[in-house]
Design an enzyme around this catalytic site. Structure first.
Site, short mmCIF file in Angstrom:
data_model
loop_
_atom_site.label_atom_id
_atom_site.label_comp_id
_atom_site.label_asym_id
_atom_site.label_seq_id
_atom_site.Cartn_x
_atom_site.Cartn_y
_atom_site.Cartn_z
N SER A 52 0.80 -1.23 0.00
CA SER A 52 0.00 0.00 0.00
C SER A 52 0.83 1.28 0.00
O SER A 52 0.31 2.34 -0.30
CB SER A 52 -0.95 0.02 1.21
N ASP A 353 -3.78 8.32 7.67
CA ASP A 353 -4.86 7.49 8.21
C ASP A 353 -4.43 6.59 9.36
O ASP A 353 -5.13 5.65 9.72
CB ASP A 353 -5.48 6.64 7.09
N HIS A 356 -0.59 5.15 6.79
CA HIS A 356 0.14 5.72 5.66
C HIS A 356 0.42 7.21 5.86
O HIS A 356 -0.43 7.93 6.40
CB HIS A 356 -0.66 5.54 4.37
#
Length: 384
Positions: A52, A353, A356
């Protein structure tokens, strides 16, 4: 008395010199004139493998209902979500910009343009195959994609592109490309940690994870890669989601940056083995440039210089998009969920968040990384 004054004057001069050096270094890192320094490497393409931290849209093709496919994710990038797990650009985007290349499209994007590289990274991906993790009672709740899958995609891409018709042109293309093998492996540790396994149990996975990354690097080299960056893990003990999940009243569990020591030791152990593996790879491939991407110290550098970089020092370890607790982070109500709010100024936050970084944090992390790694790529020699 005169000696004492001289001593104090020396200390003050040294302090001013040190501070001036620090400021100069900071200005060097953030100076926009260095934003395109990778252009001198003349990369024709970038190939990204990872999770991610790098995904630019693969996971939302696998799972259209993913939170990464809707606002507020991407709110500061064309005001729409693209599958990037942040409010805007990622490190791979800044690397592409510095190289003078267009942003990389996700491999699964139906209308992607792949002449300048491909992004194979998938949010939630692990280094180890999901079957191997499942055999250890570790389950991936996000994707069945592993590093092995991404390597298969890469092989399919080569067979479907230049390499199918012209091997010589294919070899030339790969020799002028930059390969980013990672960051990958973080989720191999994140999942078991959040599924109740101890740090000691998770640490036992590290040699196998690192060996899998080594095999991947060897694979891309066998295809013709000559410049490879292998990033390490972030200091996960500094991330809001870990600070929330493993919060403790034991002050000895935290370091000076209020990061959890045990979790950072785990990340450091992974990075140590990865560095040793890179040394092995260099001995096995003396004509290939293989460099370690020091994500750990890049993020630590940002955390240590928040004020000078323009971040709000009162929310250093609080998520911009989140809710509740000391770190504005709740693992059961994540960014994108109903009633979860977004801060007014994301650029003043380091964490987007809880997992990240924000676009702004990614920007500084990437600039630190480029400053650290550029001399080792020998790009100036290649252009002479």
């Amino acid at each position: 008395m005169a000696e004492a004054n001289l001593y104090l004057a020396t200390i003050m001069t040294t302090t001013r010199t040190t501070f001036s050096f620090l400021v100069s270094f900071l200005l060097l890192i953030v100076n926009s004139s260095n934003a395109h320094i990778l252009k001198t490497c003349r990369f024709d393409a970038i190939y990204q493998f990872g999770d991610s931290l790098s995904d630019t849209g693969n996971v939302i093709r696998q799972n259209p209902n993913s939170c990464y496919g809707r606002l507020p994710y991407g709110q500061d990038f064309l005001e729409k979500s693209t599958g990037r797990c942040s409010n805007g650009l990622l490190m791979i985007d800044y690397l592409a910009i510095s190289s003078g290349l267009p942003l990389l499209d996700a491999y699964l994007s139906p209308d992607g343009t792949f002449s300048h590289g491909v992004n194979f990274a998938v949010a939630g991906a692990t280094a180890l195959p999901v079957e191997e993790l499942a055999a250890k009672h570790i389950f991936n709740p996000m994707t069945n994609t592993s590093l092995t899958t991404q390597l298969e995609w890469f092989a399919n891409h080569l067979n479907a592109s230049t390499c199918y018709d012209d091997q010589r042109e294919c070899s030339k293309k790969l020799k002028s490309a930059l390969f980013m093998v990672g960051e990958i492996g973080g989720n191999d540790y994140n999942y078991p940690l959040f599924q109740g396994k101890s740090v000691k149990e998770v640490k036992a996975l590290v040699p196998q994870v690192v060996q899998t990354i080594k095999n991947a690097v060897s694979k891309v080299i066998s295809y013709g890669a000559v410049r490879v960056i292998v990033p390490g893990n972030f200091p996960i003990g500094c991330l809001p989601i870990f600070l929330t999940q493993f919060q403790t009243n034991d002050s000895a569990a935290y370091d000076k940056l209020h990061c959890l020591k045990d979790l950072n030791r785990l990340a450091s152990y992974h990075n140590k083995l990865l560095r040793q593996t890179i040394q092995e790879l260099r001995r096995e491939n003396p004509s290939v440039i293989i460099e370690y991407g020091d994500y750990f110290n890049a993020l630590k550098w940002v955390l240590k210089h928040t004020k000078l970089l323009g971040f709000d020092t009162t929310v250093v370890q609080k998520a911009c998009c989140g809710i509740g607790g000391d770190y504005n982070c709740n693992v059961k109500k994540t960014c994108g969920s109903r009633d979860v709010t977004v801060c007014l100024k994301p650029d003043t936050h380091i964490s987007w968040d809880g997992v990240h970084p924000t676009q702004q944090a990614y920007r500084y992390i990437t600039q630190w990384l480029i400053h650290d790694i550029f001399p080792k790529l020998h790009c100036l020699k290649a252009t002479i």
